[in-house]
Design an enzyme around this catalytic site. Sequence first.
Site, PDB file in Angstrom:
ATOM      1  N   GLU A   1       0.872  -1.169   0.000  1.00  0.00           N
ATOM      2  CA  GLU A   1       0.000   0.000   0.000  1.00  0.00           C
ATOM      3  C   GLU A   1       0.912   1.222   0.000  1.00  0.00           C
ATOM      4  O   GLU A   1       1.812   1.314   0.846  1.00  0.00           O
ATOM      5  CB  GLU A   1      -0.890   0.004   1.254  1.00  0.00           C
ATOM      6  CG  GLU A   1      -1.886   1.139   1.203  1.00  0.00           C
ATOM      7  CD  GLU A   1      -2.750   1.302   2.444  1.00  0.00           C
ATOM      8  OE1 GLU A   1      -2.726   0.424   3.327  1.00  0.00           O
ATOM      9  OE2 GLU A   1      -3.447   2.335   2.514  1.00  0.00           O
TER      10      GLU A   1
ATOM     11  N   ARG B   1       5.710 -12.762   9.487  1.00  0.00           N
ATOM     12  CA  ARG B   1       6.379 -11.514   9.150  1.00  0.00           C
ATOM     13  C   ARG B   1       7.723 -11.442   9.858  1.00  0.00           C
ATOM     14  O   ARG B   1       7.948 -12.107  10.870  1.00  0.00           O
ATOM     15  CB  ARG B   1       5.507 -10.313   9.483  1.00  0.00           C
ATOM     16  CG  ARG B   1       5.175 -10.163  10.962  1.00  0.00           C
ATOM     17  CD  ARG B   1       4.066  -9.131  11.167  1.00  0.00           C
ATOM     18  NE  ARG B   1       4.519  -7.786  10.890  1.00  0.00           N
ATOM     19  CZ  ARG B   1       3.945  -6.986   9.973  1.00  0.00           C
ATOM     20  NH1 ARG B   1       2.928  -7.388   9.275  1.00  0.00           N
ATOM     21  NH2 ARG B   1       4.395  -5.773   9.800  1.00  0.00           N
TER      22      ARG B   1
ATOM     23  N   LYS C   1       4.520   0.580   9.558  1.00  0.00           N
ATOM     24  CA  LYS C   1       4.543   1.818   8.784  1.00  0.00           C
ATOM     25  C   LYS C   1       3.949   2.985   9.577  1.00  0.00           C
ATOM     26  O   LYS C   1       4.364   4.123   9.413  1.00  0.00           O
ATOM     27  CB  LYS C   1       3.782   1.625   7.468  1.00  0.00           C
ATOM     28  CG  LYS C   1       4.693   1.105   6.370  1.00  0.00           C
ATOM     29  CD  LYS C   1       4.074   1.297   5.009  1.00  0.00           C
ATOM     30  CE  LYS C   1       3.193   0.131   4.682  1.00  0.00           C
ATOM     31  NZ  LYS C   1       2.764   0.090   3.281  1.00  0.00           N
TER      32      LYS C   1
END
Length: 566
Positions: free
Chosen positions: A44, A270, A280
């Site tokens: 994104e 992850r 983020k």
Amino acid sequence: MATDVKASGDVGAGDAGRDFIRDIVKADLDSGRIKDVVTRFPPEPNGYLHIGHAKSICLNFGIAQEFGGRCHLRFDDTNPVREEQEYIDAIKRDVEWLGFDWGKHLYHASDYFEQLYAWAEDLIRAGKAYADDQTPEQMRINRGTLTEPGRNSPFRDRSADENLDLFRRMRAGEFPNGARVLRAKIDMASGNINLRDPVMYRILHAHHPRTGTQWKIYPSYDFAHGQSDAIEHVTHSVCTLEFEDHRPLYDWFLANLKVPSAPHQYEFARLNLTYTVLSKRVLTRLVQDKHVAGWDDPRMPTLAGLRRRGVPAEALREFVKRIGVAKANSVVDANMFEFAVREVLNKTAQRRMAVLKPLKVVIENYPESQSEELEAVNHPDDPAAGTRKIRFGRELFVEQDDFMETPPKKFFRLSPGVEVRLRYAYFITCKEVVKNDKGEIIELRCTYDPATKGGNAPDGRKVKATIHWVSAKHAAQAEVRIYHPLFAKPDPRGGEDFAADLNPNSLDVLSDARIEPSLATINSGEVIQFERQGYFCHDVDSTPAKAVFNRTIGLRDSYAKDVAKG
Ligand code: ATP
Ligand code: MG
């Protein structure tokens, strides 16, 4: 565009067994379930990529390379409020820098807005989606909890015609933000909250970086993601574990829509790193609240920050290969990353001498008017890197830390009466210590032995230390930035209170370093080993008057020690 054939390392085609995802891909190819593997990396564009994304990039692009398939770069640009062109550009730059090539396969979820809209109408016509006028607060309450089922919305049983009319008017921009949403009609009592009539579309009067003000409604990530994969004929939709609970919804949309292909989603753990926050949202706050100088601040775990710091892309790829791909979450020791960085730089970085905290040395028996050239090796393990000439003279700089007036027992470097070797030069002996009014040492008076030129004594006598130096007259001045971990704890909090765990001493600036003159003009980004100090990279902040160097990494593990000192 970058085409780095080494990106997949020395792994041969179809290297099954390296991890469970590659096993699945191999089995699907062997069984003929798929003909070609298609993966994608779907960021994104709401921030810069970080080292966690590198894991996902190497996995998706790596699989495509190894199995002769392709990997798409797709921007999941469904939330115009947080997304910017700057991020799109930065992401492309970082993926290329990492050594991967999406070729012509650059896509955006926004490329599919019209198709997604049409599919939403199909679901409405089939009685599987409805416009909901509840307030966000009511929706939240009626969603239920992990232990309690949700409650049906009073608007759930609207007719298809009414829903279609409302949805079209949502698109036309007739209603303000938040007035209503379009929801999938699945099951408000489902044990999986993601299936409790998830939102498909929300009203958002916002400017989108690619579609401008054309759309007044935007699809949710869940409604866009799986169908985007299907449109692109992605075979293996690889994502992180937090999407495992979304997979039934992902599959529900694919099963209930006439999509052109049937991708499968697989989840892996992850990357988490000690002393590092990889979110983020937190990284954005670090930039916005000016805890760091920007997204490419060399203390940031962003790819832009790591690049500026001097970390080679090869080291990132190697690190990712070593940590592997697993199904269970874990935290990787940051020293493991540093190990990979050191390993690559040790091979590639040329050696030079630089004195970070200079202390003047005057060689009393060296003639004032004289200076000479000595030969220095550029890389101890790589003869092809050649040699260079360095200037020696009567006045030199050595490292303050390499001298002690009253040394403890195990200190073998320079001290009064002690003889040491100057790298590539001569043996010197300290004869006298000169101090200023405040009692600080400002100069050492030494003598040298001309017979030890090159660093060995003809009479066979030994010295216990070799120290680095530069010629006072010939050296250039530089600023050196030493970075310490941005967070002071191995497991920093990644939430709202992240700032409490920041290391208050994550940057030391040494503004009076002295470097070999050739270092003043090297290429930006080039990494050099300053002998005995570590690896340093020439920073873009350099000016013709003053070079600036970032310490990429020291020569040895430093995390715990570094923070303790900070
Ligand atoms: P946030 O950091 O806020 O959680 P995000 O990093 O998930 O956001 P995306 O742009 O959606 O943002 O990530 C793109 C891809 O990178 C996704 O497929 C995601 O699963 C993967 N990814 C993100 N963080 C990591 C990580 N730490 N390790 C491995 N893959 C990651
Ligand atoms: Mg995400």
